[in-house]
Each structure stands twice: as structure tokens, then as C-alpha cells.
Design a protein around this motif. Sequence first.
Motif, short mmCIF file in Angstrom:
data_model
loop_
_atom_site.label_atom_id
_atom_site.label_comp_id
_atom_site.label_asym_id
_atom_site.label_seq_id
_atom_site.Cartn_x
_atom_site.Cartn_y
_atom_site.Cartn_z
N SER A 1 -10.54 -12.56 -25.73
CA SER A 1 -10.94 -13.47 -24.65
C SER A 1 -12.12 -14.34 -25.07
O SER A 1 -12.21 -15.50 -24.67
CB SER A 1 -11.26 -12.68 -23.38
OG SER A 1 -12.44 -11.95 -23.53
N MET A 2 -13.02 -13.80 -25.89
CA MET A 2 -14.14 -14.60 -26.38
C MET A 2 -13.66 -15.71 -27.31
O MET A 2 -14.14 -16.84 -27.24
CB MET A 2 -15.16 -13.70 -27.07
CG MET A 2 -15.91 -12.80 -26.10
SD MET A 2 -16.89 -11.50 -26.87
CE MET A 2 -18.01 -12.42 -27.88
N ILE A 3 -12.70 -15.38 -28.16
CA ILE A 3 -12.14 -16.40 -29.06
C ILE A 3 -11.45 -17.48 -28.24
O ILE A 3 -11.62 -18.68 -28.51
CB ILE A 3 -11.18 -15.75 -30.08
CG1 ILE A 3 -11.98 -14.90 -31.07
CG2 ILE A 3 -10.35 -16.81 -30.81
CD1 ILE A 3 -11.13 -13.96 -31.91
N CYS A 4 -10.69 -17.09 -27.23
CA CYS A 4 -10.04 -18.06 -26.36
C CYS A 4 -11.06 -18.93 -25.63
O CYS A 4 -10.86 -20.14 -25.47
CB CYS A 4 -9.13 -17.36 -25.35
SG CYS A 4 -7.65 -16.65 -26.10
N THR A 5 -12.17 -18.32 -25.23
CA THR A 5 -13.24 -19.09 -24.57
C THR A 5 -13.82 -20.13 -25.52
O THR A 5 -14.06 -21.27 -25.12
CB THR A 5 -14.34 -18.14 -24.05
OG1 THR A 5 -13.76 -17.25 -23.10
CG2 THR A 5 -15.48 -18.90 -23.40
N ILE A 6 -14.02 -19.75 -26.77
CA ILE A 6 -14.54 -20.71 -27.76
C ILE A 6 -13.56 -21.85 -27.96
O ILE A 6 -13.96 -23.03 -27.99
CB ILE A 6 -14.84 -20.00 -29.10
CG1 ILE A 6 -16.03 -19.04 -28.91
CG2 ILE A 6 -15.10 -21.00 -30.21
CD1 ILE A 6 -16.22 -18.06 -30.06
N VAL A 7 -12.28 -21.53 -28.05
CA VAL A 7 -11.25 -22.58 -28.20
C VAL A 7 -11.26 -23.49 -26.98
O VAL A 7 -11.20 -24.72 -27.10
CB VAL A 7 -9.85 -21.95 -28.44
CG1 VAL A 7 -8.75 -23.00 -28.35
CG2 VAL A 7 -9.82 -21.24 -29.78
N CYS A 8 -11.33 -22.90 -25.79
CA CYS A 8 -11.38 -23.70 -24.56
C CYS A 8 -12.64 -24.56 -24.52
O CYS A 8 -12.59 -25.71 -24.08
CB CYS A 8 -11.32 -22.80 -23.32
SG CYS A 8 -9.72 -22.03 -23.04
N PHE A 9 -13.75 -24.01 -24.98
CA PHE A 9 -14.99 -24.79 -25.01
C PHE A 9 -14.84 -26.01 -25.91
O PHE A 9 -15.25 -27.11 -25.54
CB PHE A 9 -16.17 -23.94 -25.47
CG PHE A 9 -17.42 -24.76 -25.61
CD1 PHE A 9 -18.14 -25.15 -24.50
CD2 PHE A 9 -17.84 -25.19 -26.85
CE1 PHE A 9 -19.27 -25.94 -24.62
CE2 PHE A 9 -18.96 -25.98 -27.00
CZ PHE A 9 -19.68 -26.37 -25.88
N ILE A 10 -14.27 -25.82 -27.09
CA ILE A 10 -14.07 -26.94 -28.01
C ILE A 10 -13.18 -28.00 -27.35
O ILE A 10 -13.47 -29.20 -27.42
CB ILE A 10 -13.47 -26.45 -29.35
CG1 ILE A 10 -14.52 -25.60 -30.09
CG2 ILE A 10 -13.01 -27.62 -30.21
CD1 ILE A 10 -13.98 -24.82 -31.27
N PHE A 11 -12.11 -27.56 -26.69
CA PHE A 11 -11.22 -28.49 -26.00
C PHE A 11 -11.97 -29.26 -24.91
O PHE A 11 -11.86 -30.49 -24.81
CB PHE A 11 -10.04 -27.72 -25.40
CG PHE A 11 -9.16 -28.58 -24.54
CD1 PHE A 11 -8.29 -29.50 -25.10
CD2 PHE A 11 -9.20 -28.47 -23.16
CE1 PHE A 11 -7.49 -30.30 -24.30
CE2 PHE A 11 -8.41 -29.26 -22.35
CZ PHE A 11 -7.54 -30.18 -22.92
N ILE A 12 -12.75 -28.55 -24.09
CA ILE A 12 -13.51 -29.20 -23.02
C ILE A 12 -14.56 -30.15 -23.59
O ILE A 12 -14.81 -31.23 -23.04
CB ILE A 12 -14.15 -28.16 -22.07
CG1 ILE A 12 -13.07 -27.41 -21.29
CG2 ILE A 12 -15.16 -28.79 -21.13
CD1 ILE A 12 -12.27 -28.26 -20.31
N ALA A 13 -15.18 -29.76 -24.71
CA ALA A 13 -16.18 -30.62 -25.35
C ALA A 13 -15.53 -31.93 -25.82
O ALA A 13 -16.10 -33.01 -25.64
CB ALA A 13 -16.85 -29.90 -26.51
N ILE A 14 -14.34 -31.82 -26.40
CA ILE A 14 -13.63 -33.02 -26.85
C ILE A 14 -13.21 -33.87 -25.65
O ILE A 14 -13.39 -35.09 -25.65
CB ILE A 14 -12.39 -32.62 -27.71
CG1 ILE A 14 -12.86 -32.01 -29.03
CG2 ILE A 14 -11.49 -33.82 -27.95
CD1 ILE A 14 -11.75 -31.32 -29.82
N LEU A 15 -12.69 -33.21 -24.63
CA LEU A 15 -12.29 -33.92 -23.41
C LEU A 15 -13.50 -34.57 -22.74
O LEU A 15 -13.45 -35.73 -22.33
CB LEU A 15 -11.59 -32.95 -22.44
CG LEU A 15 -11.05 -33.55 -21.16
CD1 LEU A 15 -9.92 -34.53 -21.47
CD2 LEU A 15 -10.54 -32.44 -20.26
N GLY A 16 -14.59 -33.82 -22.62
CA GLY A 16 -15.80 -34.35 -22.00
C GLY A 16 -16.33 -35.58 -22.73
O GLY A 16 -16.79 -36.54 -22.11
N LYS A 17 -16.25 -35.54 -24.04
CA LYS A 17 -16.74 -36.67 -24.85
C LYS A 17 -16.00 -37.96 -24.50
O LYS A 17 -16.59 -39.04 -24.48
CB LYS A 17 -16.60 -36.35 -26.33
CG LYS A 17 -17.38 -37.26 -27.22
CD LYS A 17 -17.39 -36.72 -28.64
CE LYS A 17 -18.45 -37.47 -29.41
NZ LYS A 17 -18.72 -36.85 -30.68
#
Length: 118
Positions: free
Chosen positions: A94-110
Motif C-alpha cells: 500500500s505504501m508503494i501504491c501511495t508513492i505511485v499515486c503521489f507521482i501521478f498526482i504530482a504530474i497531474l497537479g503540475k
Amino acid sequence: MTFLIIKYLITAFLVVFISEISKQNDKLGALISSLPIVTILVIVWLYVENQGTEKISKHAFYTFWYVIPTLPMFLIIPFILSKGMNFWVALSISMICTIVCFIFIAILGKKFGVELIP
């Protein structure tokens, strides 16, 4: 220094209090822990320490964006545990999935002008 100790004690008390409630009542513990208690405490501490409304506003804004990628974790952990997997493995996945989701949200947010990576 006294104020810092008070902040630690109040914050630690809340974490212990919520975990003790969770032992007795799953739903009530989850309800209380789902409240943005830590964020509210941080905002109060920032205000009390005269950090200004702009700092408080930015903190609340970025907290919103950082919460989004953590939400799938609350579905992944129970799903994996229900399949009989070890707690630490479920937490790690779940932590790895959270990191992947964070990267996705960071790219989307940008794309919307929101810089999330410090």
C-alpha cells in the motif's frame, strides 16, 4: 521550549487516544482518525505562532493535494489483508501504491500549475 513540549504532549495524546478508541470500536476510531485532526492542530499551531494567514492558507491547500494520493491505501490494505497476506507485506504494497499515486498526482497537479514536489 515549554510550548514545544505542550505541542508534543497534545499531539501524542491524540494519537494514543484514537488508537485506544479504535481497539474498542472500529467505526468510531476510523471516524475520528479520518477527521483532519492533525491538520487542524498544525493550522492552530501555525496561527498561535503568528505564521500568518498566507502560510496557513498554503498549508491547507497543499494538504488537500497530498491527501488525494493516500486515499487508495485505505482500500488496498483491507483488500490485501482479506486475501490472507501478512500485515507488513500489505502495508508495504500500500505504501508503494501511495508513492505511485503521489507521482501521478504530482504530474497531474503540475499541468494545473500546482507544484507538489518540494
